[in-house]
Scaffold this active site. Structure first.
Site, PDB file in Angstrom:
ATOM      1  N   ASP A 183      -0.336 -25.343 -25.050  1.00  0.00           N
ATOM      2  CA  ASP A 183       0.714 -26.158 -24.459  1.00  0.00           C
ATOM      3  C   ASP A 183       0.280 -25.894 -22.743  1.00  0.00           C
ATOM      4  OD1 ASP A 183       3.511 -27.166 -23.659  1.00  0.00           O
ATOM      5  OD2 ASP A 183       3.799 -24.837 -23.041  1.00  0.00           O
ATOM      6  N   ASP A 221       2.982 -26.644 -19.698  1.00  0.00           N
ATOM      7  CA  ASP A 221       3.829 -26.183 -18.723  1.00  0.00           C
ATOM      8  C   ASP A 221       4.468 -25.268 -19.335  1.00  0.00           C
ATOM      9  OD1 ASP A 221       3.081 -28.844 -17.521  1.00  0.00           O
ATOM     10  OD2 ASP A 221       4.852 -29.722 -17.900  1.00  0.00           O
ATOM     11  N   TYR A 267       8.963 -31.968 -15.590  1.00  0.00           N
ATOM     12  CA  TYR A 267       8.334 -33.140 -15.266  1.00  0.00           C
ATOM     13  C   TYR A 267       7.316 -33.129 -14.094  1.00  0.00           C
ATOM     14  CZ  TYR A 267      12.131 -34.214 -18.556  1.00  0.00           C
ATOM     15  OH  TYR A 267      13.175 -34.202 -19.470  1.00  0.00           O
ATOM     16  N   CYS A 303       3.570 -37.507 -32.692  1.00  0.00           N
ATOM     17  CA  CYS A 303       2.823 -36.585 -31.774  1.00  0.00           C
ATOM     18  C   CYS A 303       3.724 -35.758 -31.050  1.00  0.00           C
ATOM     19  CB  CYS A 303       2.175 -37.300 -30.861  1.00  0.00           C
ATOM     20  SG  CYS A 303       2.680 -38.695 -30.136  1.00  0.00           S
ATOM     21  N   ASP A 317       4.811 -21.659 -25.182  1.00  0.00           N
ATOM     22  CA  ASP A 317       5.902 -20.762 -24.714  1.00  0.00           C
ATOM     23  C   ASP A 317       7.221 -20.923 -25.426  1.00  0.00           C
ATOM     24  OD1 ASP A 317       5.946 -23.247 -23.145  1.00  0.00           O
ATOM     25  OD2 ASP A 317       7.580 -22.193 -21.886  1.00  0.00           O
TER      26      ASP A 317
HETATM   27 ZN   LIG Z   1       4.587 -38.829 -29.219  1.00  0.00          ZN
END
Ligand SMILES: [Zn+2]
Length: 190
Positions: A9, A11, A20, A101, A128
């Site tokens: 991952d 962020d 964002y 996804c 996280d």
């Molecule tokens: Zn997706």
């Protein structure tokens, strides 16, 4: 033998979760992130970032913004510890889009495995949030959760190991290699 991978991952796992991020100036590496990735890269793990980026569907940023943020992340990792990311996969969708996804679905990880033929047995998913762990489990990977960040209180699927940071994660991953390697050798000899 196929290469093993770390499905990371972004962020809250490699860089601070600012919500964002759309500007390279928002990229701040988390403590020990580059150092942990360096240790694993030196043990021949491919480093693959798998990231939900629903801010794109929300109109908070463009795909190009996300790619600029990724480029800055790569630059900082390289500068700090000569770490190289092998591939980035992102989901630009919202829950209601019903894509395959967006984590907790395993579609990003499955796409990476299909395209790069990574060794699933030796690979690990790291994130996280419970949805990162759920995606890793759905792809039948070992999982590590980075704890202590803003999403530490989120409940959901438990990881195989809770790590303080990516260096702690790297130590756990490497400590678990012995069994896997012996199993691999036994299979090769039989
Ligand atoms: Zn997706």
């Amino acid at each position: 033998m196929n290469e093993r991978a770390l499905f990371l991952d972004r962020d809250g796992t490699i860089m601070a979760d600012v919500g964002y991020p759309s500007d390279p100036r928002q990229v701040h590496l988390l403590p020990n992130a580059a150092e942990g990735l360096k240790v694993l890269q030196e043990r021949n793990y491919a480093l693959v970032v798998v990231s939900n980026q629903s801010g794109i569907a929300r109109g908070r940023l463009t795909l190009e913004d996300a790619q600029r943020v990724n480029a800055e992340l790569e630059r900082q990792l390289r500068q700090r510890a000569d770490v190289r990311i092998d591939a980035f996969y992102l989901c630009p969708h919202l829950d209601r889009d019903g894509c395959d996804c967006r984590k907790p679905k395993p579609g990003l990880i499955e796409r990476a495995i299909a395209e790069h033929h990574y060794d699933r047995t030796g690979s690990v998913a790291v994130g996280d949030r419970p949805r990162d762990i759920a995606a890793g489990r759905a792809a039948e990977l070992r999982t590590v959760r980075i704890v202590g960040g803003p999403h530490a209180d989120e409940r959901g699927v438990a990881a195989d190991y809770d790590a303080e940071d990516l260096l702690d994660a790297a130590r756990w991953i490497i400590a678990g290699e012995g069994n896997g390697a012996q199993q691999g050798d036994a299979r090769a000899a039989s």
